[in-house]
Design an enzyme around this catalytic site. Structure first.
Site, PDB file in Angstrom:
ATOM      1  N   LYS A  96     -52.523  81.011  98.101  1.00 48.69           N
ATOM      2  CA  LYS A  96     -53.517  81.909  98.827  1.00 48.69           C
ATOM      3  C   LYS A  96     -53.339  83.187  98.088  1.00 48.69           C
ATOM      4  O   LYS A  96     -52.584  83.947  97.680  1.00 48.69           O
ATOM      5  CB  LYS A  96     -52.876  82.284 100.238  1.00 48.69           C
ATOM      6  CG  LYS A  96     -53.975  83.147 100.957  1.00 48.69           C
ATOM      7  CD  LYS A  96     -53.346  83.545 102.114  1.00 48.69           C
ATOM      8  CE  LYS A  96     -54.280  84.617 102.884  1.00 48.69           C
ATOM      9  NZ  LYS A  96     -53.674  85.023 104.238  1.00 48.69           N
ATOM     10  N   LEU A 102     -59.543  75.018  98.633  1.00 57.05           N
ATOM     11  CA  LEU A 102     -59.313  74.404  99.932  1.00 57.05           C
ATOM     12  C   LEU A 102     -60.029  74.961 100.734  1.00 57.05           C
ATOM     13  O   LEU A 102     -60.668  74.308 101.994  1.00 57.05           O
ATOM     14  CB  LEU A 102     -58.013  74.427 100.272  1.00 57.05           C
ATOM     15  CG  LEU A 102     -56.881  73.393  99.324  1.00 57.05           C
ATOM     16  CD1 LEU A 102     -55.503  73.734  99.607  1.00 57.05           C
ATOM     17  CD2 LEU A 102     -57.318  71.775  99.397  1.00 57.05           C
ATOM     18  N   GLY A 103     -60.187  76.406 100.679  1.00 55.46           N
ATOM     19  CA  GLY A 103     -61.011  77.177 101.631  1.00 55.46           C
ATOM     20  C   GLY A 103     -60.942  78.622 101.506  1.00 55.46           C
ATOM     21  O   GLY A 103     -60.235  79.283 100.792  1.00 55.46           O
ATOM     22  N   ASP A 133     -54.108  85.944 114.443  1.00 57.59           N
ATOM     23  CA  ASP A 133     -55.420  85.340 114.013  1.00 57.59           C
ATOM     24  C   ASP A 133     -55.372  84.087 114.210  1.00 57.59           C
ATOM     25  O   ASP A 133     -55.726  83.074 113.288  1.00 57.59           O
ATOM     26  CB  ASP A 133     -55.632  85.571 112.399  1.00 57.59           C
ATOM     27  CG  ASP A 133     -57.264  85.308 112.123  1.00 57.59           C
ATOM     28  OD1 ASP A 133     -58.180  85.339 113.015  1.00 57.59           O
ATOM     29  OD2 ASP A 133     -57.605  85.089 110.959  1.00 57.59           O
ATOM     30  N   GLY A 192     -58.861  86.056 101.881  1.00 58.59           N
ATOM     31  CA  GLY A 192     -58.685  85.350 100.728  1.00 58.59           C
ATOM     32  C   GLY A 192     -59.156  84.241 100.633  1.00 58.59           C
ATOM     33  O   GLY A 192     -59.668  83.532 101.370  1.00 58.59           O
ATOM     34  N   THR A 193     -58.666  83.434  99.656  1.00 59.48           N
ATOM     35  CA  THR A 193     -59.239  81.936  98.992  1.00 59.48           C
ATOM     36  C   THR A 193     -57.808  81.206  98.909  1.00 59.48           C
ATOM     37  O   THR A 193     -56.859  81.722  98.280  1.00 59.48           O
ATOM     38  CB  THR A 193     -59.965  81.953  97.609  1.00 59.48           C
ATOM     39  OG1 THR A 193     -61.054  83.076  97.949  1.00 59.48           O
ATOM     40  CG2 THR A 193     -60.165  80.640  97.411  1.00 59.48           C
ATOM     41  N   VAL A 194     -58.156  80.065  99.442  1.00 57.18           N
ATOM     42  CA  VAL A 194     -56.775  79.212  99.218  1.00 57.18           C
ATOM     43  C   VAL A 194     -57.018  77.812  98.194  1.00 57.18           C
ATOM     44  O   VAL A 194     -58.056  77.504  98.294  1.00 57.18           O
ATOM     45  CB  VAL A 194     -56.326  78.648 100.471  1.00 57.18           C
ATOM     46  CG1 VAL A 194     -55.082  77.712 100.438  1.00 57.18           C
ATOM     47  CG2 VAL A 194     -56.015  79.510 101.500  1.00 57.18           C
ATOM     48  N   GLY A 233     -61.592  82.396 103.469  1.00 59.69           N
ATOM     49  CA  GLY A 233     -61.474  83.090 104.624  1.00 59.69           C
ATOM     50  C   GLY A 233     -61.683  84.765 104.546  1.00 59.69           C
ATOM     51  O   GLY A 233     -61.835  85.223 103.507  1.00 59.69           O
ATOM     52  N   GLY A 234     -61.544  85.492 105.843  1.00 55.09           N
ATOM     53  CA  GLY A 234     -61.554  86.827 105.547  1.00 55.09           C
ATOM     54  C   GLY A 234     -60.406  87.553 104.617  1.00 55.09           C
ATOM     55  O   GLY A 234     -61.055  88.700 104.171  1.00 55.09           O
TER      56      GLY A 234
END
Length: 398
Positions: free
Chosen positions: A104, A82-83, A201, A88-90, A85-86
Site C-alpha cells: 500500500k 490491485l485498487g 472505514d 492510496g494505491t495498493v 482508494g482515498g
C-alpha cells in the site's frame, strides 16, 4: 599521427568514463541521502528503537528497503495495481523469496502524526486474528511510508456483491459466515487487541475474501488507537459516505459504535445486494441505510432483499439478521449493540443455519441418526436460545 589520434581518443574515452562514474557516484550518494532523510522524517529510528525494546514476536515486522519494493512491483507498474482508494494505491508485489504481497502506497501523511503511524505499525504487527489481514512490514525510505500486507486472492466483498461476474458466488450461508467473521474481527480489534483499535472505514471494499471465501478485514489507513481507559476521541471526520456514522459526522467524536454503524450498512448490503449510495434512484431510495430502516418500519423488507437471499435463506434467520442490522443503524451510538453482542447473535444464527443445511442434504438419514424427536427447534436448540437471549438483551432500552 595515428598514434597521437589513438592516444587522444583513449584519453577522451577515459575522461568520459571517469565523468560518468563520478556522476553515477554523486547521484547514488544523493539518492542515499534522500532515502536517509525520508527514513528519519518517517520515524525510522523511533521504529527501530521500539522493535529492539519489544519481545521477539514483534521483530517479525520487517523494515523493507525502497529498492526491495520497487523490484517487487516492477517499479510500481500500473499493471500491478490491485485498487485505488482515498488513502492510496495498493500494488501486487512478489518479494525475493517469492512471497506474493500487497503493498500500500499512501497518497499523503501528516508529518505531525508520524509517531502515531509508527505506533499503529507496532500494534497491527501484533494483531493475530484469522480474519484480519496480516501486516508483514513497512518501508520508510520513501516520501510517504509504504505498508506491506499478506496478499488475499479472491478480491473484495464489494466485488462479489455488486460485480455481475461474481453474481452467483455468494450463497446465503456464505453471506452469514462472512458477516460473522467480519464482526468477530472488529470485536477483536475493539476489545481483545493489546490496545483498542477503531477501524473507522468499515465497508465492503475493505473486506477481502480468500479462495475459501474466508473474510479478512483490511485497510487500516484511517484507523485510530485508543487508550485502554478511553471511550471516545475527538478527531477530524474520515470515512466513506454511505457507511459513515451520522453521529460521528455531526459531533466529530469517534467511538467503537462508529464501526458498529458501518458494519450495519455492510449487513444491509449482504441482505439486499444494493449499492450503498445510488443517485439514479428516487430520492427516498438513494441512501441504502435510510431506505432500509424506513422499509423495516413499514414492513416492506421483502421488497429490498436480494433474490438469492429469499430463495435460500430461512425467513426467520433473515428477519433476525435484518433486525440486527437495524439495531446497528440506530442514530444514537449508545443505543447500538457492541460488536461482541453482534458476534454472539451472528455466530448463533450461523450455527443454526449449518444444522438446517446439513439436515436438508439427506432428511431421512438425519431423522434416522437423530431420531425425529431430536430435530432442533426454537424450544430445544441451545443455539436458538442464545440467539433469542442476545436479541432480548439488545432490545433493552429501545
Amino acid at each position: 599521427m595515428c598514434l597521437y589520434f589513438v592516444g587522444t581518443s583513449f584519453g577522451v574515452l577515459l575522461l568520459l568514463v571517469g565523468c560518468s562514474l563520478l556522476f553515477w557516484a554523486l547521484q547514488k550518494r544523493k539518492l542515499m541521502k534522500l532515502r536517509e532523510k525520508f527514513f528519519q522524517q518517517n520515524g525510522g529510528m523511533f521504529l527501530r528503537q521500539q522493535l529492539s525494546s519489544r519481545d521477539h514476536s514483534v521483530e517479525a515486522v520487517k523494515i523493507f528497503t525502497s529498492e526491495e519494493l520497487k523490484r517487487a512491483t516492477d517499479n510500481y507498474n500500473e499493471h500491478r495495481i490491485l485498487g485505488r482508494g482515498g488513502y492510496g494505491t495498493v500494488y501486487k508485489g512478489t518479494l525475493s523469496d517469492n512471497r506474493v504481497v500487497a503493498i500500500k502506497k499512501s497518497k499523503v501523511i501528516d508529518k505531525a502524526q508520524i509517531e502515531q503511524f509508527i505506533n499503529e505499525v507496532l500494534i497491527l504487527s501484533q494483531v493475530n486474528h484469522r480474519n484480519v489481514v496480516k501486516l508483514l512490514g513497512c518501508c520508510l525510505e520513501t516520501e510517504v511510508p509504504l505498508l506491506v500486507y499478506e496478499y488475499i486472492t479472491n478480491g473484495t466483498l464489494h466485488q462479489h456483491i455488486h460485480n455481475p461476474k461474481h453474481k452467483n458466488s455468494l450463497s446465503w450461508s456464505k453471506r452469514l459466515r462472512i458477516a460473522s467473521e467480519t464482526a468477530g474481527a472488529l470485536a477483536y480489534l475493539h476489545s481483545a487487541a493489546s490496545q483498542p483499535i477503531i477501524h473507522r472505514d468499515v465497508k465492503s471494499t475493505n473486506i477481502l475474501l480468500d479462495d475459501n471465501y474466508i473474510a479478512k478485514v483490511s485497510d487500516f489507513g484511517a484507523s485510530r488507537l485508543f487508550a485502554l481507559d478511553q471511550t471516545q476521541l475527538s478527531t477530524l471526520v474520515q470515512g466513506t459516505m454511505g457507511y459513515l456514522d451520522p453521529e460521528y459526522m455531526h459531533t466529530s467524536l469517534l467511538t467503537d459504535k462508529s464501526d458498529v454503524y458501518s458494519f450495519g450498512v455492510v449487513l444491509v448490503e449482504l441482505l439486499t445486494a444494493r449499492k450503498v449510495l445510488s443517485f439514479e434512484e428516487p430520492e427516498k431510495q438513494r441512501n441504502l441505510a435510510m431506505y432500509f430502516v424506513s422499509s423495516m418500519k413499514e414492513n416492506r423488507l421483502i421488497e429490498l432483499l436480494d433474490q438469492r437471499v429469499v430463495e435460500e435463506g430461512d425467513i426467520g434467520e433473515i428477519h433476525e439478521v435484518a433486525n440486527l442490522a437495524r439495531q446497528c443503524l440506530r442514530l444514537h451510538g449508545e443505543e447500538r449493540p457492541t460488536m461482541k453482542e453482534v458476534v454472539m447473535e451472528l455466530e448463533g444464527l450461523f450455527r443454526v443455519s449449518q444444522k438446517h443445511a446439513w439436515m436438508e442434504q439427506d432428511p431421512e438419514e438425519t431423522l434416522h441418526l437423530l431420531g425425529e424427536e431430536s430435530l432442533p427447534t426454537r424450544e430445544t436448540d441451545p443455539s436458538y436460545a442464545s440467539v433469542n437471549q442476545v436479541s432480548m438483551s439488545l432490545d433493552v432500552g429501545r
